[in-house]
Motif scaffolding. Structure first.
Motif, short mmCIF file in Angstrom:
data_model
loop_
_atom_site.label_atom_id
_atom_site.label_comp_id
_atom_site.label_asym_id
_atom_site.label_seq_id
_atom_site.Cartn_x
_atom_site.Cartn_y
_atom_site.Cartn_z
N GLY A 99 0.83 -1.20 0.00
CA GLY A 99 0.00 0.00 0.00
C GLY A 99 0.86 1.25 0.00
O GLY A 99 1.96 1.27 0.57
N TYR A 100 0.33 2.31 -0.63
CA TYR A 100 1.10 3.54 -0.80
C TYR A 100 1.49 4.17 0.55
O TYR A 100 2.52 4.85 0.65
CB TYR A 100 0.30 4.55 -1.64
N GLN A 101 0.70 3.92 1.58
CA GLN A 101 1.01 4.52 2.87
C GLN A 101 2.32 4.00 3.46
O GLN A 101 2.86 4.58 4.41
CB GLN A 101 -0.14 4.31 3.87
N TYR A 102 2.87 2.92 2.90
CA TYR A 102 4.09 2.33 3.43
C TYR A 102 5.32 2.53 2.54
O TYR A 102 6.37 1.95 2.81
CB TYR A 102 3.88 0.83 3.68
N VAL A 103 5.22 3.36 1.50
CA VAL A 103 6.34 3.48 0.55
C VAL A 103 7.60 4.06 1.19
O VAL A 103 8.71 3.77 0.73
CB VAL A 103 5.96 4.31 -0.70
N PHE A 104 7.46 4.87 2.24
CA PHE A 104 8.64 5.42 2.90
C PHE A 104 9.01 4.63 4.15
O PHE A 104 10.19 4.39 4.42
CB PHE A 104 8.41 6.89 3.27
N SER A 105 8.02 4.19 4.91
CA SER A 105 8.31 3.50 6.16
C SER A 105 9.03 2.18 5.92
O SER A 105 9.95 1.83 6.68
CB SER A 105 7.01 3.25 6.96
N ARG A 106 8.65 1.47 4.87
CA ARG A 106 9.33 0.19 4.61
C ARG A 106 10.79 0.41 4.22
O ARG A 106 11.67 -0.36 4.62
CB ARG A 106 8.58 -0.59 3.54
N GLN A 107 11.05 1.47 3.47
CA GLN A 107 12.45 1.80 3.15
C GLN A 107 13.24 2.14 4.41
O GLN A 107 14.39 1.71 4.58
CB GLN A 107 12.50 2.97 2.18
N LEU A 108 12.62 2.89 5.30
CA LEU A 108 13.31 3.25 6.54
C LEU A 108 13.56 2.02 7.41
O LEU A 108 14.60 1.92 8.06
CB LEU A 108 12.51 4.29 7.31
N GLN A 109 12.61 1.08 7.41
CA GLN A 109 12.83 -0.15 8.16
C GLN A 109 14.07 -0.89 7.66
O GLN A 109 14.80 -1.50 8.44
CB GLN A 109 11.61 -1.06 8.06
N ALA A 110 14.32 -0.80 6.36
CA ALA A 110 15.46 -1.49 5.77
C ALA A 110 16.77 -0.73 5.95
O ALA A 110 17.84 -1.35 6.03
CB ALA A 110 15.21 -1.72 4.28
N LYS A 111 16.70 0.59 6.01
CA LYS A 111 17.90 1.41 5.92
C LYS A 111 18.38 2.04 7.22
O LYS A 111 19.57 2.24 7.42
CB LYS A 111 17.67 2.55 4.91
N LEU A 112 17.46 2.45 8.10
CA LEU A 112 17.83 3.29 9.25
C LEU A 112 18.84 2.62 10.17
O LEU A 112 18.71 1.46 10.55
CB LEU A 112 16.58 3.65 10.07
N GLN A 113 19.84 3.43 10.55
CA GLN A 113 20.82 3.06 11.56
C GLN A 113 20.71 4.06 12.71
O GLN A 113 20.17 5.16 12.55
CB GLN A 113 22.23 3.08 10.96
N PRO A 114 21.22 3.71 13.90
CA PRO A 114 20.99 4.54 15.09
C PRO A 114 21.42 6.01 14.95
O PRO A 114 20.80 6.88 15.57
CB PRO A 114 21.80 3.83 16.17
#
Length: 197
Positions: A99-114
């Motif tokens: 779903g379009y509502q997750y296009v940024f959050s899923r990327q952040l789940q994969a990429k974000l570091q502390p």
């Protein structure tokens, strides 16, 4: 009949008024100072800046990422920054599968570091995909900066640093976002590379 010169004059006056209002908004100025210092610390610790928005704010995300990676005004080493709006395969895969509502959050789940920072751009503060992205930052205890307008919407309840600009028109809000974003980049660039020159 529409007078084009009058329309331009009105828009310029609206822009000037909104920009002057920033100078009188101590909360915004203090939040800008704190957000910029947070970003400086991110880079000092080897972190990366992620940026996202929709429509014109997507273009602003890419614009700002380019300023950090290339340069704003003076030659210096690149600063790692990435707009989450540019990879059509990732965006369409996530949009189709989740779903379009997750296009940024899923990327952040994969990429974000502390040590990273997320910069969210939304004129309304109500964009659901930005809300979801900010929620991921909270879950991962990663700092977030919000560039928004009006009353900040739902996003202002989640972000760590709220930069809520004045103005009622989307175009004026977007203009002010660029002023703040360019100034933030200039401040970080100067602090990281030129403070003692």
């Amino acid at each position: 009949m529409l007078n084009y010169k009058s329309l331009l004059s009105q828009n310029v006056q609206d822009s000037i008024h909104a920009k002057k209002s920033i100078l009188e908004d101590s909360t915004l100025l203090d939040n800008f100072n704190a957000a910029t210092e947070c970003l400086v610390e991110c880079y000092k610790r080897g972190g990366r800046l992620y940026i996202a928005g929709n429509g014109g704010s997507a273009a602003d995300s890419q614009h700002l990422a380019a300023e950090f990676v290339s340069k704003l005004a003076r030659d210096r080493n690149p600063l790692p920054s990435e707009a989450l709006t540019t990879d059509s395969s990732i965006l369409t895969a996530i949009g189709n599968d989740y779903g379009y509502q997750y296009v940024f959050s899923r990327q952040l789940q994969a990429k974000l570091q502390p040590n990273d920072v997320f910069l969210a751009i939304t004129t309304s503060g109500m964009s659901q995909n930005i809300v979801e992205a900010l929620n991921v930052c909270k879950e991962k205890n990663v700092k977030s900066i919000l560039l928004t307008g009006r009353d900040g919407g739902r996003c202002a309840e989640i972000a760590d640093f709220n930069l809520i600009v004045p103005g009622t028109k989307t175009s004026t809000i977007q203009e002010l976002h660029i002023v703040l974003a360019h100034t933030m980049c200039e401040a970080v660039e100067t602090k990281m590379f030129f403070e003692n020159t």
